[in-house]
Write an enzyme that holds these catalytic residues in place. Sequence first.
Site, PDB file in Angstrom:
ATOM      1  N   ILE A  78      29.581  37.262  36.479  1.00 44.61           N
ATOM      2  CA  ILE A  78      28.649  38.389  36.513  1.00 44.61           C
ATOM      3  C   ILE A  78      28.827  39.177  35.217  1.00 44.61           C
ATOM      4  O   ILE A  78      29.949  39.425  34.788  1.00 44.61           O
ATOM      5  CB  ILE A  78      28.951  39.322  37.705  1.00 44.61           C
ATOM      6  CG1 ILE A  78      28.847  38.575  39.034  1.00 44.61           C
ATOM      7  CG2 ILE A  78      28.027  40.535  37.701  1.00 44.61           C
ATOM      8  CD1 ILE A  78      29.416  39.346  40.212  1.00 44.61           C
ATOM      9  N   CYS A  91      34.993  35.330  31.773  1.00 44.57           N
ATOM     10  CA  CYS A  91      36.133  36.151  32.191  1.00 44.57           C
ATOM     11  C   CYS A  91      35.814  37.153  33.292  1.00 44.57           C
ATOM     12  O   CYS A  91      36.729  37.765  33.848  1.00 44.57           O
ATOM     13  CB  CYS A  91      36.738  36.867  30.981  1.00 44.57           C
ATOM     14  SG  CYS A  91      35.582  37.933  30.080  1.00 44.57           S
ATOM     15  N   HIS A  92      34.559  37.316  33.658  1.00 42.72           N
ATOM     16  CA  HIS A  92      34.165  38.338  34.638  1.00 42.72           C
ATOM     17  C   HIS A  92      33.207  37.732  35.647  1.00 42.72           C
ATOM     18  O   HIS A  92      32.002  37.834  35.482  1.00 42.72           O
ATOM     19  CB  HIS A  92      33.500  39.499  33.913  1.00 42.72           C
ATOM     20  CG  HIS A  92      33.279  40.709  34.760  1.00 42.72           C
ATOM     21  ND1 HIS A  92      32.105  40.947  35.439  1.00 42.72           N
ATOM     22  CD2 HIS A  92      34.076  41.769  35.025  1.00 42.72           C
ATOM     23  CE1 HIS A  92      32.181  42.103  36.069  1.00 42.72           C
ATOM     24  NE2 HIS A  92      33.370  42.620  35.832  1.00 42.72           N
ATOM     25  N   PHE A  93      33.574  37.122  36.590  1.00 41.04           N
ATOM     26  CA  PHE A  93      34.870  36.781  37.183  1.00 41.04           C
ATOM     27  C   PHE A  93      34.952  35.263  37.257  1.00 41.04           C
ATOM     28  O   PHE A  93      33.939  34.635  37.544  1.00 41.04           O
ATOM     29  CB  PHE A  93      34.971  37.361  38.592  1.00 41.04           C
ATOM     30  CG  PHE A  93      34.919  38.857  38.634  1.00 41.04           C
ATOM     31  CD1 PHE A  93      36.056  39.606  38.372  1.00 41.04           C
ATOM     32  CD2 PHE A  93      33.739  39.536  38.923  1.00 41.04           C
ATOM     33  CE1 PHE A  93      36.033  40.991  38.443  1.00 41.04           C
ATOM     34  CE2 PHE A  93      33.716  40.911  38.977  1.00 41.04           C
ATOM     35  CZ  PHE A  93      34.861  41.639  38.737  1.00 41.04           C
TER      36      PHE A  93
END
Length: 169
Positions: free
Chosen positions: A77, A70-72
Amino acid sequence: MPDYPTRFDKAALIACAKGDLFGPGNAQLPLPPMLMMDRITDISADGGLHGQGHVVAEFDITPDLWFFACHFPGNPIMPGCLGLDGLWQLTGFNLGWRGWQGRGYALGVGEVKLTGMVRPDRKMLTYKVDFTRAVQTRRLTMGVADGIVEADGEVIYRVKDMKVALSAA
């Protein structure tokens, strides 16, 4: 000071998260997935760079960790705030390990410098927390520490003046 070991495996960290290590109402780590370490490899009340105590811990990085999805999307990351939270978690753990009573909470941090990233191809994070002060009075229990996070041996985060307190309420 209680006679706790100076090394803790994942099962012991989970026991701490459940309130079974330092006792009910005392310092706890969060449960996974917010638990940001897999083991503590060394801890003291009088070691470290300033002779005020320290903690060293490790976190195994695998591409399937929850935050990468979810990041990103397309550019995974680890959020920098999770590394900072890991340092806070270890600061509070050290206070509980000393036998000091109360629930832990972060009070702040003086300075944070992020100079690298944790991507899915990294293998291990190493957290190093060095206390500059540990205070226990009738009214206050607090640790003040500096910390670094290394990714595969490269320093990627530096923090100064982290503050964690224990409170009976």
